[in-house]
Design an enzyme around this catalytic site. Structure first.
Site, PDB file in Angstrom:
ATOM      1  N   HIS A  51     -55.222 -18.369   4.047  1.00 13.56           N
ATOM      2  CA  HIS A  51     -54.308 -18.951   3.748  1.00 13.56           C
ATOM      3  C   HIS A  51     -54.670 -20.365   2.797  1.00 13.56           C
ATOM      4  O   HIS A  51     -56.118 -20.614   2.999  1.00 13.56           O
ATOM      5  CB  HIS A  51     -53.583 -19.710   4.967  1.00 13.56           C
TER       6      HIS A  51
ATOM      7  N   ASN B  23     -47.267  -6.599   3.444  1.00 14.46           N
ATOM      8  CA  ASN B  23     -46.361  -7.895   3.368  1.00 14.46           C
ATOM      9  C   ASN B  23     -46.797  -8.715   2.042  1.00 14.46           C
ATOM     10  O   ASN B  23     -47.203  -9.823   2.216  1.00 14.46           O
ATOM     11  CB  ASN B  23     -46.197  -8.587   4.763  1.00 14.46           C
TER      12      ASN B  23
ATOM     13  N   ARG C 237     -53.096 -10.118   0.043  1.00 13.71           N
ATOM     14  CA  ARG C 237     -52.083 -10.902  -0.558  1.00 13.71           C
ATOM     15  C   ARG C 237     -51.649 -10.646  -1.798  1.00 13.71           C
ATOM     16  O   ARG C 237     -50.900 -11.225  -2.527  1.00 13.71           O
ATOM     17  CB  ARG C 237     -52.634 -12.445  -0.587  1.00 13.71           C
TER      18      ARG C 237
ATOM     19  N   ASN D  76     -51.378 -15.214  14.982  1.00 16.71           N
ATOM     20  CA  ASN D  76     -50.210 -14.582  15.688  1.00 16.71           C
ATOM     21  C   ASN D  76     -50.706 -13.082  15.672  1.00 16.71           C
ATOM     22  O   ASN D  76     -50.991 -12.499  14.602  1.00 16.71           O
ATOM     23  CB  ASN D  76     -48.862 -14.530  14.817  1.00 16.71           C
TER      24      ASN D  76
ATOM     25  N   ASP E  97     -46.273  -4.721   9.244  1.00 13.54           N
ATOM     26  CA  ASP E  97     -46.779  -6.115   9.869  1.00 13.54           C
ATOM     27  C   ASP E  97     -46.677  -7.638   9.224  1.00 13.54           C
ATOM     28  O   ASP E  97     -46.324  -7.663   8.174  1.00 13.54           O
ATOM     29  CB  ASP E  97     -48.489  -5.902   9.476  1.00 13.54           C
TER      30      ASP E  97
ATOM     31  N   HIS F 245     -55.189  -8.721   5.143  1.00 16.11           N
ATOM     32  CA  HIS F 245     -54.326  -8.837   4.129  1.00 16.11           C
ATOM     33  C   HIS F 245     -54.681  -9.562   2.783  1.00 16.11           C
ATOM     34  O   HIS F 245     -55.691 -10.413   2.861  1.00 16.11           O
ATOM     35  CB  HIS F 245     -53.384 -10.310   4.831  1.00 16.11           C
TER      36      HIS F 245
ATOM     37  N   HIS G  55     -46.640  -4.219  14.628  1.00 15.80           N
ATOM     38  CA  HIS G  55     -46.874  -5.633  15.211  1.00 15.80           C
ATOM     39  C   HIS G  55     -45.908  -6.026  16.065  1.00 15.80           C
ATOM     40  O   HIS G  55     -44.593  -6.114  16.025  1.00 15.80           O
ATOM     41  CB  HIS G  55     -46.941  -6.542  13.880  1.00 15.80           C
TER      42      HIS G  55
ATOM     43  N   ASP H 239     -57.746  -8.228  11.032  1.00 14.58           N
ATOM     44  CA  ASP H 239     -56.327  -9.017  10.794  1.00 14.58           C
ATOM     45  C   ASP H 239     -56.719 -10.204   9.944  1.00 14.58           C
ATOM     46  O   ASP H 239     -56.234 -11.328  10.070  1.00 14.58           O
ATOM     47  CB  ASP H 239     -55.660  -9.583  12.083  1.00 14.58           C
TER      48      ASP H 239
ATOM     49  N   HIS I  62     -53.611  -5.368  16.557  1.00 13.89           N
ATOM     50  CA  HIS I  62     -54.095  -6.719  17.131  1.00 13.89           C
ATOM     51  C   HIS I  62     -53.277  -6.903  18.716  1.00 13.89           C
ATOM     52  O   HIS I  62     -52.633  -7.908  18.733  1.00 13.89           O
ATOM     53  CB  HIS I  62     -53.589  -7.942  16.514  1.00 13.89           C
TER      54      HIS I  62
HETATM   55 ZN   LIG Z   1     -49.571  -8.847  12.464  1.00 14.07          ZN
END
Ligand SMILES: [Zn+2]
Lengths: 463, 324
Positions: A326, A97, A67, A295, A155, A65, A182, A322, A235
């Site tokens: 954050h 995402n 972002r 997750n 995802d 990710h 996912h 993954d 994952h």
């Molecule tokens: Zn995921």
């Protein structure tokens, strides 16, 4: 600049290469690798002295990710690709995402353009399955393929509707690109913050049962069989999912799967600050550690063992980070309120090598799961529309003429994880303060140094 | 003060009972005895904690627990500041870390925290130098409640070891049950959990031993049939049933719950004659317990409330260093 990587231990599982020697990159392409008999290339070379170091194809991350656009406080393409280079990754497939999500040509092109101008490794965006990640209508998968996506995923969210998932798989057949799911039954995992198990019971946290993943893995496999489409399970985290995948592969279905470094090396007990199994813990500074909140959640030791076995027998095809960066604010709060995710690009190799050092995993297998196996998952199969892959030929391998993407690491160099020195904006790591053994010394993308450890000095040579 | 000789408290925070030994709990009982003696005096106040500031920080309404801590602190001469989530100091959006750091900077000596999410007292203890007492967090722990339950049992029955203690009701969501499981087991009681399977954690119903055969929980008996669970019981702890459990799909109806799990006189007669009836309050009379039993001769609910103040005085005394 042409590069000579000199005297390293060259390991390339794609061609069974395992030799001590030199590797030449000329004009961004691999041109000579030990033990080739032909004449070595001539000219001026910058030399990376690699004696005692491992030299592999650049790592390919199927799942991260970045972002951007939308969450630049967590990560940007600039910071995320630098983290990748530091971790030995030369190719990133980033999840859609973002805000806005990657569900249109415009956003695909934005990511590509930003990666081109600001990134230091290759970036390939994955497109959405559904418009706006809402799980209601299919995204314009044809437009996305034309713009250059090589897979589709919602995802972060599972595709809740089985009907939509069926249609996504069917529709993707025209483009030969996999659907990445996912797998999580949200009704079952609702409000859960960690694995359902003894640690959750002990800490009074709501659990996410393994069945929440397995129910959707089973559904997706049934739909892959129904449609004949390519399905990739993101994952994988439970022993039950592994069993389902093994059966699907035995049947010959076009199903592939990935596992993360953290699910291979940590268990639910890490939420109490422990990585070994002992029953009676007292409250420590790591109880309710939100950096271990991810997750799918960290599972039990039995699950971890099953994942390792599945990696060895190829039930699980590849390792993917993954990487989910954050901000501090997202994590420094109540456990239930904290964001899910681990900033994983910079620790991936170090923690995976711990499995090699402890004899749980073979080094060659590990490298193949980080290099050519992920690339194979993304190969386009029988596409009648947009059959050209956005990925150049030769990623994940050191064959002649392949892109000059190389990762050089010292398998026995010890270092202590300090998130403050991360290139990633995400400092959220469960390995903070841990000593890892194995560190990237240099990462080469298309013949250019994307990362170099301070202790590594380049020399000049002409021949 | 007399308790000086009784205890040398090492514990800076009180988060849960899961790592308390029998000796440590016995020490708390002895300190509580001394506090009860103070409460029986004409002037039930001592200046032990004069100059100390105790902050109660409640993110979940609970008048009885807050007042109990407040009285305990005042009886020891401390200043008390009450902060609740409805007051400005815990304004919406302010992070809990900021709130707790502010309270520390303002000079609080002890924070008594109640929060609806598990782990918040632990989070505070990790970030603060001052003492943290958990007054109940999510489904995790409620150590002062369990200690007052243990103290009340010992006071009424003389000992805890070997007693059969039945905990009835919503174990899954109960921090009281979880802390009592640790405390009762440390004191050598036999713990029986009773309730519908949906309200008993799977991990307790089907315990999986860890690698090496260790069990992560004390030995427990699970009995879904309340009549059978009550046979030969010495103590019955009844838990409050939240009405939302029906909407959450965990129970078909309150009616069926009452039929199967309400503690009434007929059921109680299966227990020993001396059996104590306990409830952490507030009670839903007519749901988990009938009024006859709630206020009957075997009920010690009021003693629990009285002992609560003394136990909390002991805890405050202990975390502030036990200096009189
Ligand atoms: Zn995921």
């Amino acid at each position: 600049m042409n590069l000579l990587i000199k005297g390293g231990h060259i390991l390339d599982p794609s061609q069974g290469l395992d030799a001590i020697g030199d590797l030449y990159i000329v004009e961004g392409k691999i041109t000579w690798v030990e033990p080739l008999k032909e004449k070595r290339p001539l000219g001026k070379f910058a030399v990376i002295p690699a004696s005692g170091l491992l030299v592999c194809p650049g790592f390919v991350d199927l799942h991260c990710h970045l972002r951007q656009p939308g969450y630049e406080d967590k990560e940007t393409i600039a910071s995320g690709t630098r983290a990748a280079a530091k971790g030995g990754f030369t190719t990133l497939c980033c999840m859609p995402n973002t805000k806005p999500p990657v569900d249109s040509q415009a956003v695909v092109e934005y990511v590509q353009r930003t990666a081109h101008t600001e990134g230091v490794v290759r970036v390939y965006p994955i497109g959405c399955i559904s418009k706006g990640l809402k799980g209601e209508e299919l995204a314009e998968m044809g437009e996305l393929a034309a713009a250059g996506v090589m897979a589709y995923s919602d995802d972060g969210q599972p595709v809740t509707s089985s009907r939509l998932m069926r249609h996504a798989l069917e529709y993707s057949l025209a483009f030969g690109r996999p659907i990445i799911d996912h797998c999580e039954d949200k009704a079952l995992s609702a409000d859960g913050a960690m694995n359902e198990g003894w640690v959750a019971t002990r800490l009074g946290l709501k659990g996410i049962p393994a069945a929440a993943e397995e129910a959707i893995v089973a559904r997706d496999i049934a739909l892959a069989e129904l449609t004949g489409a390519c399905l990739h399970i993101a994952h994988v985290s439970t022993a039950g999912s592994v069993d389902l995948l093994r059966r699907a592969k035995d049947k010959g279905l076009a199903v592939t799967a990935e596992v993360t470094p953290h699910h291979l090396t940590l268990t639910e007990e890490r939420v109490m600050g422990f990585s070994t199994q002992t029953a009676h813990h007292t409250a420590s500074a790591l109880w309710y550690d939100t950096n271990a909140k991810v997750n799918p959640p960290l599972r039990s030791e039995k699950d971890r063992q099953a994942l390792l076995e599945a990696l060895k027998d190829d039930t699980i095809d590849a390792i993917a980070t993954d990487h989910a960066p954050h901000t501090i604010v997202d994590k420094l709060c109540e456990f239930d309120a904290a964001a899910f995710g681990i900033s994983g690009l910079e620790t991936a190799l170090g923690c995976l090598l711990s499995l090699v050092h402890s004899g749980q995993l073979d080094l060659k297998l590990l490298i193949s799961k980080l290099t050519w196996e992920p690339v194979r998952i993304l190969e386009i199969k029988k596409a009648s529309l947009f059959p050209t892959s956005p990925l150049p030929w030769g990623l994940g391998t050191l064959q002649m003429g392949a892109p000059g993407d190389v990762t050089i690491f010292d398998p026995s160099k010890e270092w202590v994880v300090n998130p403050n020195t991360f290139a990633s904006k995400g400092k959220n790591t469960p390995w903070a303060g841990c000593q890892l053994k194995g560190q990237v010394m240099a990462t080469v993308v298309a013949g250019n140094l994307a990362y170099r450890d301070d202790s590594l000095r380049l020399e000049g040579q002409s021949a | 003060m007399r308790t000086n000789s009784l205890i040398k408290m090492e514990r800076h925070h009180i988060i849960d009972l899961d790592d308390f030994s029998q000796e440590e709990i016995a020490l708390i009982f002895a300190t509580t005895d001394a506090m009860k003696e103070i409460l029986s005096r004409e002037i039930r106040r001592v200046p032990t904690l004069r100059g100390k500031t105790i902050v109660t920080l409640f993110y979940e309404p609970s008048t009885r627990t807050r007042v109990s801590f407040e009285l305990a602190a005042k009886n020891l001469g401390a200043d008390v500041v009450n902060v609740t989530s409805s007051t400005a100091s815990v304004a919406k959006g302010e992070s809990i870390i900021d709130t707790m750091r502010t309270l520390e900077a303002l000079g609080a000596d002890v924070i008594v925290i109640r929060h609806f999410q598990s782990g918040v007292p632990c989070l505070m203890a990790q970030h603060l130098q001052i003492s943290v007492i958990n007054a109940g967090d999510g489904c995790h722990a409620h150590p002062s409640q369990a200690l007052l339950d243990l103290y009340t049992i010992r006071e009424k029955l003389g000992h805890i070891e070997g007693l059969k203690v039945v905990i009835v009701g919503d174990i899954l969501h109960s921090r009281v049950a979880r802390s009592n499981i640790w405390g009762l087991s440390a004191m050598g009681a036999q713990v029986v959990l009773c309730g519908p399977p949906t309200l008993i954690p799977q991990e307790l119903r089907r315990p999986q031993p860890l690698k090496g055969g260790e069990c992560p929980f004390p030995p427990l008996t699970i009995q879904e049939n309340l009549d059978r669970a009550l046979e030969e019981a010495d103590v019955v702890m009844v838990l409050r049933l939240q009405k939302e459990r029906q909407e959450g799909g965990l129970l078909p109806s309150l009616r069926e719950y009452i039929q199967l799990y309400q503690l009434n006189s007929a059921r109680l007669s299966r227990a020993h004659l001396h059996a104590l009836v306990m409830h952490p309050g507030p009670m839903n009379e007519g749901i988990e317990i009938t009024p006859e039993v709630a206020h009957g001769p075997q009920s010690v609910v009021e003693d629990q409330v009285t002992n609560g103040v003394a136990v909390r005085m002991a805890l405050l005394y202990m975390v502030t260093g036990g200096k009189g």
